[in-house]
Design a protein around this motif. Structure first.
Motif, PDB file in Angstrom:
ATOM      1  N   ALA A 264       0.827  -1.209   0.000  1.00 35.11           N
ATOM      2  CA  ALA A 264       0.000   0.000   0.000  1.00 35.11           C
ATOM      3  C   ALA A 264       0.859   1.256   0.000  1.00 35.11           C
ATOM      4  CB  ALA A 264      -0.936  -0.004   1.206  1.00 35.11           C
ATOM      5  N   THR A 265       0.249   2.325  -0.467  1.00 40.03           N
ATOM      6  CA  THR A 265       0.921   3.623  -0.458  1.00 40.03           C
ATOM      7  C   THR A 265       0.670   4.351   0.851  1.00 40.03           C
ATOM      8  OG1 THR A 265       0.567   3.758  -2.852  1.00 40.03           O
ATOM      9  CG2 THR A 265       1.144   5.804  -1.706  1.00 40.03           C
ATOM     10  N   VAL A 266      -0.525   4.220   1.390  1.00 39.34           N
ATOM     11  CA  VAL A 266      -0.908   4.901   2.615  1.00 39.34           C
ATOM     12  C   VAL A 266      -2.060   4.126   3.257  1.00 39.34           C
ATOM     13  CG1 VAL A 266      -2.593   6.417   1.484  1.00 39.34           C
ATOM     14  CG2 VAL A 266      -1.544   7.131   3.635  1.00 39.34           C
ATOM     15  N   VAL A 267      -2.180   4.255   4.584  1.00 38.59           N
ATOM     16  CA  VAL A 267      -3.313   3.687   5.322  1.00 38.59           C
ATOM     17  C   VAL A 267      -4.064   4.833   5.972  1.00 38.59           C
ATOM     18  CG1 VAL A 267      -4.047   2.210   7.236  1.00 38.59           C
ATOM     19  CG2 VAL A 267      -2.197   1.469   5.723  1.00 38.59           C
ATOM     20  N   LYS A 310       6.482  -0.088   7.203  1.00 39.75           N
ATOM     21  CA  LYS A 310       6.822   1.335   7.078  1.00 39.75           C
ATOM     22  C   LYS A 310       5.908   2.050   6.084  1.00 39.75           C
ATOM     23  CE  LYS A 310      11.681   0.679   8.359  1.00 39.75           C
ATOM     24  NZ  LYS A 310      11.236   0.531   9.741  1.00 39.75           N
ATOM     25  N   VAL A 311       4.626   1.683   6.090  1.00 39.43           N
ATOM     26  CA  VAL A 311       3.619   2.374   5.285  1.00 39.43           C
ATOM     27  C   VAL A 311       3.032   3.487   6.142  1.00 39.43           C
ATOM     28  CG1 VAL A 311       1.418   2.145   4.069  1.00 39.43           C
ATOM     29  CG2 VAL A 311       3.110   0.301   3.960  1.00 39.43           C
ATOM     30  N   PRO A 312       2.992   4.728   5.644  1.00 35.73           N
ATOM     31  CA  PRO A 312       2.510   5.843   6.463  1.00 35.73           C
ATOM     32  C   PRO A 312       1.036   5.672   6.860  1.00 35.73           C
ATOM     33  CG  PRO A 312       3.688   6.637   4.532  1.00 35.73           C
ATOM     34  CD  PRO A 312       3.472   5.175   4.324  1.00 35.73           C
ATOM     35  N   VAL A 340      -8.054  12.250  -1.457  1.00 36.07           N
ATOM     36  CA  VAL A 340      -7.067  11.173  -1.543  1.00 36.07           C
ATOM     37  C   VAL A 340      -5.798  11.662  -2.232  1.00 36.07           C
ATOM     38  CG1 VAL A 340      -6.601   8.915  -2.557  1.00 36.07           C
ATOM     39  CG2 VAL A 340      -8.815   9.363  -1.473  1.00 36.07           C
ATOM     40  N   ALA A 341      -5.966  12.480  -3.270  1.00 40.46           N
ATOM     41  CA  ALA A 341      -4.790  13.013  -3.973  1.00 40.46           C
ATOM     42  C   ALA A 341      -3.943  13.859  -3.030  1.00 40.46           C
ATOM     43  CB  ALA A 341      -5.233  13.831  -5.182  1.00 40.46           C
ATOM     44  N   GLY A 342      -4.593  14.655  -2.189  1.00 36.12           N
ATOM     45  CA  GLY A 342      -3.844  15.458  -1.224  1.00 36.12           C
ATOM     46  C   GLY A 342      -3.081  14.596  -0.239  1.00 36.12           C
ATOM     47  N   ILE A 343      -3.686  13.482   0.210  1.00 33.60           N
ATOM     48  CA  ILE A 343      -3.009  12.590   1.159  1.00 33.60           C
ATOM     49  C   ILE A 343      -1.813  11.916   0.495  1.00 33.60           C
ATOM     50  CG2 ILE A 343      -3.288  10.448   2.450  1.00 33.60           C
ATOM     51  CD1 ILE A 343      -6.153  11.311   3.072  1.00 33.60           C
ATOM     52  N   ILE A 344      -2.010  11.425  -0.751  1.00 35.55           N
ATOM     53  CA  ILE A 344      -0.906  10.749  -1.442  1.00 35.55           C
ATOM     54  C   ILE A 344       0.228  11.727  -1.729  1.00 35.55           C
ATOM     55  CG2 ILE A 344      -0.269   9.605  -3.599  1.00 35.55           C
ATOM     56  CD1 ILE A 344      -2.980   8.245  -3.587  1.00 35.55           C
ATOM     57  N   ALA A 345      -0.113  12.964  -2.096  1.00 36.98           N
ATOM     58  CA  ALA A 345       0.930  13.960  -2.325  1.00 36.98           C
ATOM     59  C   ALA A 345       1.700  14.229  -1.035  1.00 36.98           C
ATOM     60  CB  ALA A 345       0.304  15.252  -2.850  1.00 36.98           C
ATOM     61  N   TYR A 346       0.979  14.250   0.090  1.00 36.42           N
ATOM     62  CA  TYR A 346       1.633  14.464   1.392  1.00 36.42           C
ATOM     63  C   TYR A 346       2.576  13.298   1.702  1.00 36.42           C
ATOM     64  CZ  TYR A 346       2.030  14.236   6.480  1.00 36.42           C
ATOM     65  OH  TYR A 346       2.505  14.123   7.760  1.00 36.42           O
ATOM     66  N   VAL A 347       2.133  12.064   1.396  1.00 42.15           N
ATOM     67  CA  VAL A 347       2.978  10.892   1.653  1.00 42.15           C
ATOM     68  C   VAL A 347       4.208  10.917   0.769  1.00 42.15           C
ATOM     69  CG1 VAL A 347       3.065   8.368   1.438  1.00 42.15           C
ATOM     70  CG2 VAL A 347       1.079   9.474   2.488  1.00 42.15           C
TER      71      VAL A 347
END
Length: 361
Positions: A264-267, A310-312, A340-347
């Motif tokens: 995964a990219t983020v949780v 180590k997934v954010p 979701v785009a904002g969260i992925i960009a933050y990650v």
């Protein structure tokens, strides 16, 4: 042979054995608790209604008692007076009797878990079998019942002796009392005696409940072979097999889902109740996918897997609840793209290496 069979029964009864015994009418039933419940309910009604109903009864009977030596009890007049006396006595005693019956019924239903078996009311030849009756008489249960009866007899005899000791001085002075005082003293003596009987019966009932339940569980104990046979029989049950397959599928699905958390990219979390893992590979047409989701205990396992990989973790309760309603492997809907785009960009910003010092020339 019977002793050997008892020695083999070393295992506690299973839930299925207990349920089957209950369906067959085999439940732990304490008759002493029934007696205590009936006595307590009757005494409660008696204590509640005794002052008013007792005075009413004495008022109706006062004339008869005061003129008992001069009333002609023969013929129709005598029958009518007897009828009035019986009616007054029933009016006084019937509520107490009904309350006692209700207490016994309530104790029975509570002990049996409201088990009603009309089949138990049908006649059975086994009950008329002399061999079964002889077995009950000569068995260990009869000895226990005899001891219990002797204990009750001695306790009640002690109570009776105590009451007579207390009442004897009153009875010697009762000849000079009027009807009202006689009624009051008699009611107090009866209530005192009944309370003592109830206290003793309550102690006996508590001990009997523990004994009856112990004997019931001991009677239903199982041998190891019976436990194995029951387990085999349960596994052969189609419903049991279907539930087992369903449970295995759920566990396999959960295991694959937890393994997918590492990709995964983020949780996105609630942060404690919900957890939804999103995977995004990039590209113009690609959209983030839901690769794992869970609530409460499963959500906690997803967070643990994410930390190990180590997934954010990003807390966004409204988004986590909204994404949890979607099926696994589905893409994030358009209405959630911006968040979701904002969260992925933050990650992704977190993953960029920190700028180092300028090169030395």
């Amino acid at each position: 042979m019977a002793d050997t069979d008892k020695e083999d029964r070393t295992e506690a009864p299973s839930a299925r054995r207990l349920e089957k015994a209950r369906e067959d009418g085999q439940v732990a039933m304490s008759r002493e608790l029934q007696t205590a419940s009936g006595l307590g309910a009757g005494l409660l009604v008696l204590a509640t209604m005794a002052p008013s109903e007792g005075a009413h009864f004495v008022g109706r009977m006062r004339g008869l008692m005061e003129r008992s030596g001069s009333i002609d009890l023969s013929g129709a007049r005598g029958l009518r007076l007897w009828g009035e006396g019986v009616t007054a006595a029933l009016h006084l005693c019937l509520p107490v009797i009904l309350a006692a019956v209700a207490g016994i019924v309530a104790a029975t239903l509570l002990q049996t878990g409201f088990l009603l078996r009309p089949a138990a009311l049908m006649p059975s030849l086994n009950r008329l079998n002399p061999a079964n009756g002889l077995k009950r008489v000569l068995g260990g249960e009869t000895a226990a019942e005899t001891v219990k009866a002797l204990v009750k007899l001695m306790a009640f005899a002690a109570i009776g002796s105590h009451l007579l000791t207390q009442l004897w001085p009153l009875l010697r002075r009762a000849s000079g009392w009027d009807v009202v005082r006689l009624e009051r003293e008699a009611a107090a003596a009866v209530l005192h005696g009944m309370l003592m009987l109830l206290a003793v019966q309550g102690v006996i009932a508590l001990a009997d409940v523990a004994w009856v339940r112990h004997k019931h569980m001991q009677k239903l104990r199982m041998s190891r072979q019976e436990v194995r046979d029951e387990h085999k029989e349960s596994e052969g049950d189609p419903h049991f097999k279907a539930k087992l397959r369903q449970l295995r599928r759920q566990r396999a699905k959960q295991r694959r889902m937890l393994e997918a958390v590492s990709t995964a990219t983020v949780v996105v979390t609630n942060p404690t109740h919900y957890a939804v893992a999103l995977a995004y590979q990039g590209g113009d047409k690609a959209a983030p996918r839901i690769v794992a989701k869970g609530v409460d205990a499963v959500a906690a396992r997803i967070r643990e897997a994410a930390q190990d990989a180590k997934v954010p973790l990003v807390s966004n309760p409204p988004l986590a609840r909204a994404l949890y309603k979607l099926p696994l492997e589905s893409e994030v809907p358009r209405e959630h793209f911006q968040v979701v785009a904002g969260i992925i960009a933050y990650v992704w910003r977190l993953r960029r290496p920190a700028p180092g010092p300028p090169p030395v020339r």
